[in-house]
Design a protein around this motif. Structure first.
Motif, mmCIF file in Angstrom:
data_model
loop_
_atom_site.group_PDB
_atom_site.id
_atom_site.type_symbol
_atom_site.label_atom_id
_atom_site.label_comp_id
_atom_site.label_asym_id
_atom_site.label_seq_id
_atom_site.Cartn_x
_atom_site.Cartn_y
_atom_site.Cartn_z
ATOM 1 N N THR A 1 -31.073 21.870 13.533
ATOM 2 C CA THR A 1 -31.684 23.159 13.232
ATOM 3 C C THR A 1 -31.964 23.276 11.736
ATOM 4 N N ASN A 2 -32.682 24.328 11.354
ATOM 5 C CA ASN A 2 -32.951 24.507 9.925
ATOM 6 C C ASN A 2 -31.690 24.886 9.170
ATOM 7 N N GLY A 3 -30.637 25.250 9.890
ATOM 8 C CA GLY A 3 -29.355 25.513 9.260
ATOM 9 C C GLY A 3 -28.447 24.305 9.199
ATOM 10 N N GLY A 4 -28.882 23.194 9.822
ATOM 11 C CA GLY A 4 -28.107 21.960 9.754
ATOM 12 C C GLY A 4 -27.245 21.659 10.966
ATOM 13 N N SER A 5 -27.281 22.502 11.981
ATOM 14 C CA SER A 5 -26.506 22.213 13.188
ATOM 15 C C SER A 5 -27.170 21.089 13.971
ATOM 16 N N THR A 6 -26.341 20.155 14.443
ATOM 17 C CA THR A 6 -26.885 18.978 15.122
ATOM 18 C C THR A 6 -26.434 18.882 16.572
ATOM 19 N N ASN A 7 -27.228 18.148 17.332
ATOM 20 C CA ASN A 7 -26.920 17.901 18.739
ATOM 21 C C ASN A 7 -27.370 16.482 19.060
ATOM 22 N N TYR A 8 -26.520 15.741 19.794
ATOM 23 C CA TYR A 8 -26.822 14.346 20.099
ATOM 24 C C TYR A 8 -26.703 14.059 21.589
ATOM 25 N N ALA A 9 -27.510 13.112 22.057
ATOM 26 C CA ALA A 9 -27.313 12.583 23.395
ATOM 27 C C ALA A 9 -26.010 11.796 23.408
ATOM 28 N N ASP A 10 -25.302 11.826 24.523
ATOM 29 C CA ASP A 10 -24.024 11.117 24.609
ATOM 30 C C ASP A 10 -24.187 9.623 24.301
ATOM 31 N N SER A 11 -25.314 9.064 24.674
ATOM 32 C CA SER A 11 -25.532 7.624 24.519
ATOM 33 C C SER A 11 -25.636 7.178 23.067
ATOM 34 N N VAL A 12 -25.867 8.123 22.142
ATOM 35 C CA VAL A 12 -26.029 7.735 20.737
ATOM 36 C C VAL A 12 -24.956 8.328 19.828
ATOM 37 N N LYS A 13 -24.080 9.157 20.378
ATOM 38 C CA LYS A 13 -23.040 9.782 19.559
ATOM 39 C C LYS A 13 -22.180 8.707 18.899
ATOM 40 N N GLY A 14 -21.918 8.903 17.606
ATOM 41 C CA GLY A 14 -21.113 7.950 16.861
ATOM 42 C C GLY A 14 -21.901 6.780 16.302
ATOM 43 N N ARG A 15 -23.138 6.628 16.737
ATOM 44 C CA ARG A 15 -23.971 5.514 16.235
ATOM 45 C C ARG A 15 -25.184 6.027 15.459
ATOM 46 N N PHE A 16 -25.756 7.133 15.883
ATOM 47 C CA PHE A 16 -26.949 7.695 15.236
ATOM 48 C C PHE A 16 -26.578 8.960 14.461
ATOM 49 N N THR A 17 -27.283 9.199 13.363
ATOM 50 C CA THR A 17 -27.105 10.413 12.580
ATOM 51 C C THR A 17 -28.474 11.002 12.252
ATOM 52 N N ILE A 18 -28.636 12.275 12.578
ATOM 53 C CA ILE A 18 -29.871 12.965 12.237
ATOM 54 C C ILE A 18 -29.638 13.810 10.996
ATOM 55 N N SER A 19 -30.626 13.847 10.127
ATOM 56 C CA SER A 19 -30.533 14.661 8.919
ATOM 57 C C SER A 19 -31.942 15.146 8.568
ATOM 58 N N ARG A 20 -32.010 16.096 7.650
ATOM 59 C CA ARG A 20 -33.316 16.596 7.246
ATOM 60 C C ARG A 20 -33.294 16.990 5.782
ATOM 61 N N ASP A 21 -34.465 16.919 5.162
ATOM 62 C CA ASP A 21 -34.658 17.365 3.788
ATOM 63 C C ASP A 21 -35.701 18.479 3.857
ATOM 64 N N ASN A 22 -35.253 19.714 3.767
ATOM 65 C CA ASN A 22 -36.162 20.838 3.910
ATOM 66 C C ASN A 22 -37.155 20.935 2.754
ATOM 67 N N THR A 23 -36.821 20.362 1.603
ATOM 68 C CA THR A 23 -37.746 20.397 0.470
ATOM 69 C C THR A 23 -38.931 19.464 0.691
#
Length: 121
Positions: free
Chosen positions: A52-74
């Motif tokens: 989300t634009n506030g930084g809350s994340t959600n992952y599929a079970d198959s990728v948890k612990g291996r993938f990381t999502i991040s964003r640069d709002n600027t």
């Protein structure tokens, strides 16, 4: 006009890493949730991760612990850091975002064109 452009896909060996990027461009007033989805041959498109634009994340079970999502709002950019890649991660990865292009216009859901990720030895 809003565009989502992905980059960073490619061929990687099992156990390797890749980083995908997706930049939103064009007329943008505000970006809400951004995410990554993937579609393997013969399968339906599936959620990988969202942020989300506030930084809350959600992952599929198959990728948890291996993938990381991040964003640069600027930079209106979302990233997907993929570690410990497996052959079953092979797919076309699509960027997705909820964007208000202009003040007063309803939020709309946009998709990128996709980038291929192949995990193979």
């Amino acid at each position: 006009q809003v565009q989502l452009v992905e980059s960073g896909g490619g061929l990687v060996q099992p156990g390797g890493s890749l980083r995908l990027s997706c930049a939103a461009s064009g007329s943008i007033f505000s970006i809400y949730t951004m995410g990554w989805y993937r579609q393997a041959p013969g399968k339906q498109r599936e959620l990988v991760a969202t942020i989300t634009n506030g930084g809350s994340t959600n992952y599929a079970d198959s990728v948890k612990g291996r993938f990381t999502i991040s964003r640069d709002n600027t930079k209106n950019t979302v990233y997907l850091h993929m570690n410990s890649l497996k052959p079953e991660d092979t797919a076309v990865y699509y960027c997705n975002a909820d964007i208000i292009a202009t003040y007063g216009v309803p939020k709309y859901n946009y998709w990128g064109q996709g980038t291929q990720v192949t995990v193979s030895s």
